[in-house]
Design a protein around this motif. Structure first.
Motif, PDB file in Angstrom:
ATOM      1  N   LYS A 255       0.866  -0.664   0.054  1.00 36.96           N
ATOM      2  CA  LYS A 255       0.009   0.310  -0.296  1.00 36.96           C
ATOM      3  C   LYS A 255       0.758   1.256   0.291  1.00 36.96           C
ATOM      4  CE  LYS A 255      -3.977  -2.018   2.123  1.00 36.96           C
ATOM      5  NZ  LYS A 255      -3.192  -4.088   1.705  1.00 36.96           N
ATOM      6  N   TRP A 256       2.013   0.847  -1.015  1.00 37.12           N
ATOM      7  CA  TRP A 256       3.096   2.558  -1.066  1.00 37.12           C
ATOM      8  C   TRP A 256       2.429   3.128  -2.421  1.00 37.12           C
ATOM      9  CZ3 TRP A 256       8.771   1.265   0.104  1.00 37.12           C
ATOM     10  CH2 TRP A 256       8.954   1.221   1.609  1.00 37.12           C
ATOM     11  N   PRO A 257       2.608   3.961  -2.244  1.00 35.68           N
ATOM     12  CA  PRO A 257       2.593   4.784  -3.906  1.00 35.68           C
ATOM     13  C   PRO A 257       4.001   4.277  -4.125  1.00 35.68           C
ATOM     14  CG  PRO A 257       2.516   6.390  -2.329  1.00 35.68           C
ATOM     15  CD  PRO A 257       2.921   5.552  -1.591  1.00 35.68           C
ATOM     16  N   LYS A 258       3.725   3.887  -5.880  1.00 35.76           N
ATOM     17  CA  LYS A 258       5.013   3.170  -6.798  1.00 35.76           C
ATOM     18  C   LYS A 258       5.929   4.183  -7.058  1.00 35.76           C
ATOM     19  CE  LYS A 258       5.813   1.231 -11.516  1.00 35.76           C
ATOM     20  NZ  LYS A 258       4.977   1.015 -12.880  1.00 35.76           N
ATOM     21  N   PRO A 259       5.961   5.745  -7.034  1.00 37.17           N
ATOM     22  CA  PRO A 259       6.730   6.156  -6.737  1.00 37.17           C
ATOM     23  C   PRO A 259       8.614   5.823  -5.642  1.00 37.17           C
ATOM     24  CG  PRO A 259       5.564   7.408  -7.518  1.00 37.17           C
ATOM     25  CD  PRO A 259       4.835   6.384  -7.315  1.00 37.17           C
ATOM     26  N   ASP A 260       7.442   5.693  -4.560  1.00 37.63           N
ATOM     27  CA  ASP A 260       8.159   5.161  -3.200  1.00 37.63           C
ATOM     28  C   ASP A 260       9.053   3.939  -3.057  1.00 37.63           C
ATOM     29  OD1 ASP A 260       7.317   7.590  -1.943  1.00 37.63           O
ATOM     30  OD2 ASP A 260       5.591   6.907  -0.571  1.00 37.63           O
ATOM     31  N   VAL A 261       7.897   3.082  -4.051  1.00 39.21           N
ATOM     32  CA  VAL A 261       8.460   1.591  -4.067  1.00 39.21           C
ATOM     33  C   VAL A 261      10.173   1.908  -4.627  1.00 39.21           C
ATOM     34  CG1 VAL A 261       8.603  -0.742  -5.368  1.00 39.21           C
ATOM     35  CG2 VAL A 261       6.568   0.088  -4.082  1.00 39.21           C
ATOM     36  N   GLU A 262      10.115   2.292  -5.991  1.00 37.64           N
ATOM     37  CA  GLU A 262      10.887   3.524  -7.291  1.00 37.64           C
ATOM     38  C   GLU A 262      12.100   3.389  -6.205  1.00 37.64           C
ATOM     39  OE1 GLU A 262       8.346   3.090 -11.156  1.00 37.64           O
ATOM     40  OE2 GLU A 262       8.799   4.931 -10.642  1.00 37.64           O
ATOM     41  N   GLY A 263      11.886   4.297  -5.452  1.00 39.02           N
ATOM     42  CA  GLY A 263      12.689   5.113  -4.416  1.00 39.02           C
ATOM     43  C   GLY A 263      13.990   4.568  -3.970  1.00 39.02           C
ATOM     44  N   VAL A 264      13.499   3.280  -3.573  1.00 40.03           N
ATOM     45  CA  VAL A 264      13.602   2.202  -2.717  1.00 40.03           C
ATOM     46  C   VAL A 264      14.926   0.730  -3.764  1.00 40.03           C
ATOM     47  CG1 VAL A 264      13.976   0.556  -1.345  1.00 40.03           C
ATOM     48  CG2 VAL A 264      12.029   2.619  -0.670  1.00 40.03           C
ATOM     49  N   ILE A 265      13.832  -0.136  -4.709  1.00 34.94           N
ATOM     50  CA  ILE A 265      14.387  -1.038  -5.348  1.00 34.94           C
ATOM     51  C   ILE A 265      15.280  -0.631  -6.712  1.00 34.94           C
ATOM     52  CG2 ILE A 265      12.038  -1.354  -5.693  1.00 34.94           C
ATOM     53  CD1 ILE A 265      13.281  -4.601  -4.855  1.00 34.94           C
ATOM     54  N   GLY A 266      14.178   0.544  -6.840  1.00 28.25           N
ATOM     55  CA  GLY A 266      14.690   0.868  -8.564  1.00 28.25           C
ATOM     56  C   GLY A 266      14.198   0.893  -9.422  1.00 28.25           C
ATOM     57  N   THR A 267      14.598   0.831 -10.519  1.00 29.60           N
ATOM     58  CA  THR A 267      13.828   0.655 -11.768  1.00 29.60           C
ATOM     59  C   THR A 267      14.757   0.523 -12.696  1.00 29.60           C
ATOM     60  OG1 THR A 267      14.128   3.188 -12.789  1.00 29.60           O
ATOM     61  CG2 THR A 267      12.158   3.352 -11.627  1.00 29.60           C
ATOM     62  N   ASN A 268      15.649   0.023 -12.329  1.00 31.78           N
ATOM     63  CA  ASN A 268      16.348  -1.067 -13.723  1.00 31.78           C
ATOM     64  C   ASN A 268      17.038  -2.705 -13.519  1.00 31.78           C
ATOM     65  OD1 ASN A 268      19.138  -1.520 -11.513  1.00 31.78           O
ATOM     66  ND2 ASN A 268      20.439   0.200 -11.676  1.00 31.78           N
ATOM     67  N   GLY A 269      16.691  -3.474 -12.451  1.00 31.04           N
ATOM     68  CA  GLY A 269      15.917  -4.607 -12.416  1.00 31.04           C
ATOM     69  C   GLY A 269      17.683  -5.092 -11.647  1.00 31.04           C
ATOM     70  N   LYS A 270      17.785  -4.162 -11.005  1.00 36.80           N
ATOM     71  CA  LYS A 270      19.137  -4.695  -9.751  1.00 36.80           C
ATOM     72  C   LYS A 270      19.622  -3.796  -8.782  1.00 36.80           C
ATOM     73  CE  LYS A 270      23.455  -7.377  -9.179  1.00 36.80           C
ATOM     74  NZ  LYS A 270      22.605  -8.566  -8.759  1.00 36.80           N
ATOM     75  N   SER A 271      19.357  -2.479  -9.056  1.00 37.68           N
ATOM     76  CA  SER A 271      20.037  -1.632  -7.962  1.00 37.68           C
ATOM     77  C   SER A 271      19.640   0.308  -8.179  1.00 37.68           C
ATOM     78  CB  SER A 271      21.600  -1.657  -7.711  1.00 37.68           C
ATOM     79  OG  SER A 271      21.994  -0.973  -8.646  1.00 37.68           O
ATOM     80  N   LEU A 272      19.697   0.778  -7.134  1.00 38.02           N
ATOM     81  CA  LEU A 272      19.735   1.649  -7.173  1.00 38.02           C
ATOM     82  C   LEU A 272      20.344   2.489  -5.706  1.00 38.02           C
ATOM     83  CD1 LEU A 272      17.716   4.198  -7.652  1.00 38.02           C
ATOM     84  CD2 LEU A 272      16.582   4.166  -6.111  1.00 38.02           C
ATOM     85  N   GLN A 273      21.523   3.421  -6.148  1.00 40.76           N
ATOM     86  CA  GLN A 273      22.263   4.051  -5.376  1.00 40.76           C
ATOM     87  C   GLN A 273      21.209   4.979  -4.065  1.00 40.76           C
ATOM     88  OE1 GLN A 273      26.394   5.233  -6.934  1.00 40.76           O
ATOM     89  NE2 GLN A 273      26.709   5.501  -4.466  1.00 40.76           N
ATOM     90  N   GLY A 274      21.246   4.950  -3.150  1.00 42.08           N
ATOM     91  CA  GLY A 274      20.741   5.739  -2.717  1.00 42.08           C
ATOM     92  C   GLY A 274      19.298   4.605  -1.857  1.00 42.08           C
ATOM     93  N   GLY A 275      19.473   3.693  -2.178  1.00 46.67           N
ATOM     94  CA  GLY A 275      18.270   2.304  -2.144  1.00 46.67           C
ATOM     95  C   GLY A 275      19.508   1.158  -1.893  1.00 46.67           C
ATOM     96  N   VAL A 276      18.634   0.214  -2.600  1.00 46.15           N
ATOM     97  CA  VAL A 276      19.191  -1.857  -2.224  1.00 46.15           C
ATOM     98  C   VAL A 276      19.863  -1.253  -3.451  1.00 46.15           C
ATOM     99  CG1 VAL A 276      17.512  -1.552  -0.353  1.00 46.15           C
ATOM    100  CG2 VAL A 276      17.362  -2.720  -2.876  1.00 46.15           C
ATOM    101  N   TYR A 277      21.101  -3.023  -3.464  1.00 46.27           N
ATOM    102  CA  TYR A 277      21.338  -3.508  -4.531  1.00 46.27           C
ATOM    103  C   TYR A 277      20.827  -5.053  -3.721  1.00 46.27           C
ATOM    104  CZ  TYR A 277      25.177  -6.281  -7.179  1.00 46.27           C
ATOM    105  OH  TYR A 277      25.543  -6.876  -7.805  1.00 46.27           O
ATOM    106  N   ILE A 278      19.910  -5.521  -5.211  1.00 47.15           N
ATOM    107  CA  ILE A 278      20.097  -6.960  -4.829  1.00 47.15           C
ATOM    108  C   ILE A 278      20.247  -8.085  -5.497  1.00 47.15           C
ATOM    109  CG2 ILE A 278      18.301  -8.397  -5.561  1.00 47.15           C
ATOM    110  CD1 ILE A 278      17.075  -6.161  -3.896  1.00 47.15           C
ATOM    111  N   TYR A 279      20.903  -8.249  -4.949  1.00 43.70           N
ATOM    112  CA  TYR A 279      21.914  -9.596  -4.686  1.00 43.70           C
ATOM    113  C   TYR A 279      21.353 -10.754  -6.174  1.00 43.70           C
ATOM    114  CZ  TYR A 279      25.722  -9.507  -1.563  1.00 43.70           C
ATOM    115  OH  TYR A 279      26.844  -9.071  -1.127  1.00 43.70           O
ATOM    116  N   ASP A 280      21.423 -11.368  -6.498  1.00 46.13           N
ATOM    117  CA  ASP A 280      21.298 -12.321  -7.464  1.00 46.13           C
ATOM    118  C   ASP A 280      21.837 -13.907  -6.510  1.00 46.13           C
ATOM    119  OD1 ASP A 280      24.179 -12.830  -8.105  1.00 46.13           O
ATOM    120  OD2 ASP A 280      23.142 -11.209  -9.737  1.00 46.13           O
ATOM    121  N   PHE A 281      21.660 -15.254  -6.993  1.00 48.08           N
ATOM    122  CA  PHE A 281      22.055 -16.009  -6.076  1.00 48.08           C
ATOM    123  C   PHE A 281      23.281 -16.825  -6.145  1.00 48.08           C
ATOM    124  CE2 PHE A 281      23.024 -20.847  -6.456  1.00 48.08           C
ATOM    125  CZ  PHE A 281      22.379 -21.377  -5.089  1.00 48.08           C
TER     126      PHE A 281
END
Length: 351
Positions: A255-281
């Motif tokens: 129940k977040w606005p989508k821009p808030d999600v994008e502000g954390v996890i990003g839009t490039n499918g891997k990372s966002l500096q200022g957010g998080v970096y997603i590990y692959d397996f």
């Protein structure tokens, strides 16, 4: 003819009923509302774990979630990795099984107007106890030549710190988005005084999201435990392949606005500096030491244990723990090792 149709319909219903009954329930805990902890919603929505029924609980209470996991009330728990030394010390029925995402600047120390490291001594600072916020505040103070006893600590989560920051009751607080912007956008002179994208924080590996599991769940339902762990990585692969659609699933679930999600996890499918970096397996397996190669950001192969040991050092400094412990007792990389032996590999990059 009608009898045959009825018989066929009944047989179909029986098959559906049997299939539904066969789905094994997996109880997943989420320590706070957060896109990176919501991978199992993606697994549900995209049917990535068809043999399992995923039941999720958002605790908004990291320590409470750990208590539920240790008691066997949930099977899987997604949270930060700072609790592992406490598990080892107490012999709780839970273990850390995988790294999922280092904080890549999403976690901040925010200061009030006119406050910085030179004049914060003796003032109130807020951070949630036994959680990444307390750890980051301690490391930030130390980096600025201050001891943990040089400030007055207040035990507040990030969302709970917004009001006291706005009213001037706090000199500094642990914040992350969207709470950081709520403070800095409305309180003139407030600012971020440090974040986890800085090399001195990032390279420690201690500001990390991880998956924990109940020990008995692993022992008694090992196949399910392995499948569900793999399910997290399948979900993040699905995110990489359909970032916008998957971010919308995160938004709807939290129940977040989508821009808030994008502000954390990003839009490039891997990372966002200022957010998080997603590990692959593969990156996660390397941190566990069960796959050759170097993990990102200077963390060593097999560094899951040494990072927990460093957290242990900090908990002693922060008087949350009294002594050094064998942190390896709170870690179990055998499920990751099994997946590697099964031949599972996964590597994805930013688009």
């Amino acid at each position: 003819m009608k009898l045959k149709l009825m018989a066929g319909a009944l047989a179909t219903l029986a098959m559906i009923s049997t299939s539904a009954l066969a789905a094994e329930k997996i109880r997943v805990g989420i320590c706070v509302s957060w896109p990176g902890y919501s991978s199992y919603e993606i697994a549900k929505q995209k049917n990535l774990l068809p043999d399992y029924e995923i039941e999720q609980t958002i605790f908004e209470d990291p320590v409470g979630g750990h208590s539920a996991l240790a008691a066997g009330q949930i099977d899987v728990y997604h949270c930060t990795g700072d609790y592992t030394p406490l598990i080892a010390e107490r012999g709780s029925d839970e273990v850390e099984v995988a790294f999922t995402a280092p904080s890549y600047g999403v976690d901040h120390i925010a200061t009030a107007p006119g406050v910085d490291a030179s004049n914060i001594k003796g003032k109130k600072v807020a951070a949630p106890q036994a959680y990444i916020g307390q750890l980051l505040m301690g490391v930030w103070l130390d980096a600025n030549g201050l001891g943990v006893g040089d400030v007055e600590w207040v035990n507040l989560n990030a969302d709970e710190s917004v009001g006291p920051m706005m009213s001037g009751d706090l000199a500094a607080a642990y914040l992350y988005e969207p709470w950081l912007s709520k403070v800095t956008g409305a309180l003139a002179g407030s600012k971020s005084a440090g974040d986890t994208s800085e090399a001195k924080f990032l390279e420690t590996g201690i500001f990390m999201d991880v998956i924990y599991m109940n020990r008995n769940f692993i022992a008694e339902k090992r196949k399910a435990a392995k499948d569900v762990l793999k399910g997290h990585f399948l979900a993040m692969q699905a995110w990489n392949e359909d970032v916008s659609g998957t971010n919308q699933i995160f938004a709807d679930f939290l129940k977040w606005p989508k821009p808030d999600v994008e502000g954390v996890i990003g839009t490039n499918g891997k990372s966002l500096q200022g957010g998080v970096y997603i590990y692959d397996f593969d990156e996660s397996a390397r941190v566990c030491g069960v796959l050759e190669g170097d993990p990102p950001f200077g963390v060593k192969n097999g560094g899951i244990v040494s990072t927990a040991a460093l957290i242990n050092d900090w908990w002693v400094k922060l008087a949350l723990m009294k002594d050094k412990v064998d942190v390896a007792k709170g870690i179990d990389c055998s499920l990751m090792a099994d997946l590697v032996k099964d031949g599972y590999r996964q590597s994805f990059q930013a688009k």
